[in-house]
Design an enzyme around this catalytic site. Structure first.
Site, short mmCIF file in Angstrom:
data_model
loop_
_atom_site.label_atom_id
_atom_site.label_comp_id
_atom_site.label_asym_id
_atom_site.label_seq_id
_atom_site.Cartn_x
_atom_site.Cartn_y
_atom_site.Cartn_z
CG ASN A 168 12.15 19.81 72.64
OD1 ASN A 168 12.66 19.68 73.76
ND2 ASN A 168 11.01 19.23 72.30
CD GLU A 169 12.20 27.55 70.46
OE1 GLU A 169 12.64 27.28 69.32
OE2 GLU A 169 11.16 28.21 70.63
#
Ligand code: F6R
Length: 277
Positions: A168-169
């Site tokens: 989850n950037e």
């Protein structure tokens, strides 16, 4: 396809809340890893004594390797059995073959699964070989399967220099579920050591979402080394924001950061419960 990927904007800020957060600075990575492995072992044994399954959320990368080594040792030397354990891994590159050197399937087999008595059908790792069209349905099923097993009892996490948990950037919001994502350039740069060249590093990955992770009963995040110090400080002491997805952990009721000296170096004494000299 673009609809399944995160857009880097807009940024979301929410209210501070960190009552369930604890931060432990330990003497080194080995001590921190043993502590988490002991907690996992105790949970597995407690569940076994109640005739219940223990559902673990697992991470890859360099950080959890010592935890897996210790779990293997506990299996061999202390009779810790994994017969009642169900696992869900956080993420996998996409596309990738499971026998590729960089595949997380291969990593998990080599670091843990090949050395313990886990039932193979209890292992779940996002599949990097499915057709692109099948990915959204596959991801929905992954979240649903976690829910039908009763949810994750303990989620092990590392943290990326971008502030990612799983993959989850920056840009990933609080409500994200398992899905296909674009990897941040910094994450891809960090993966060059495994792939041998930037052009070999996949652009995409399947990852459990922020919300999928936050559904876990307990979360234990390990971070070691000075290269993690800045992002650890910002995720703990900064605002809750999609710019740093790890900051959403502060909204969870039972999350613990286990850090070595170097990773804790930028934290204020009050975060660590220390009295300033
Ligand atoms: C791996 C994962 C990532 C890593 C993070 C830290 O499954 O989800 O979030 O935990 O990139 O990687 P290392 O431990 O290699 O520094």
């Amino acid at each position: 396809m673009s609809s399944t990927l995160d857009s880097p904007t807009p940024l979301k800020h929410t209210i501070e809340s960190s009552q369930g957060l604890s931060v432990l600075k330990l003497s080194d990575a080995a001590v921190a890893s043993k502590r988490v492995a002991r907690e996992i072992g105790a949970l597995i044994r407690q569940r076994a004594s109640e005739n219940r399954n223990c559902v673990l959320g697992l991470a890859t990368g360099s950080t959890p390797i010592r935890v897996y080594r210790e779990l293997v040792r506990m299996h061999r030397e202390e009779g810790l059995s994994f017969h009642n354990v169900i696992t869900f891994n956080l993420d996998e590159y996409f596309p990738i073959q499971p026998n590729a050197a960089q595949s997380y399937v291969r990593f998990m087999n080599e670091q843990l699964f090949d050395h313990i008595d886990i039932v193979r059908t209890n292992i779940h790792i996002p599949n990097g070989t499915i057709e692109l069209e099948a990915v959204p349905g596959y991801c929905r099923d992954y979240d649903e399967l976690i829910a039908t097993t009763g949810g994750i009892d303990l989620q092990l996490l590392g943290i990326g220099r971008t502030g990612h948990i799983g993959f989850n950037e920056p840009g990933a919001t609080r409500d994200t579920r398992t899905r296909l994502v674009k990897l941040d350039t910094l994450t891809r740069v960090d993966a060059v050591k495994d792939f041998g060249g930037m052009d070999q590093v996949p652009l995409l990955a399947i990852t459990m979402g922020v919300d999928s992770i936050l559904q876990s009963s307990r979360i234990r995040l390990l971070a070691f080394g000075e290269h993690k110090a800045d992002i650890v400080q910002r995720s703990i002491e900064g605002p809750i924001t999609s710019t740093i997805p790890a900051s959403y952990l502060k909204t969870h009721r039972d999350v613990q950061y286990l850090l070595d000296d170097a990773a804790a170096e930028c934290l204020s004494p009050s975060t660590l419960g220390e009295t300033p000299q």
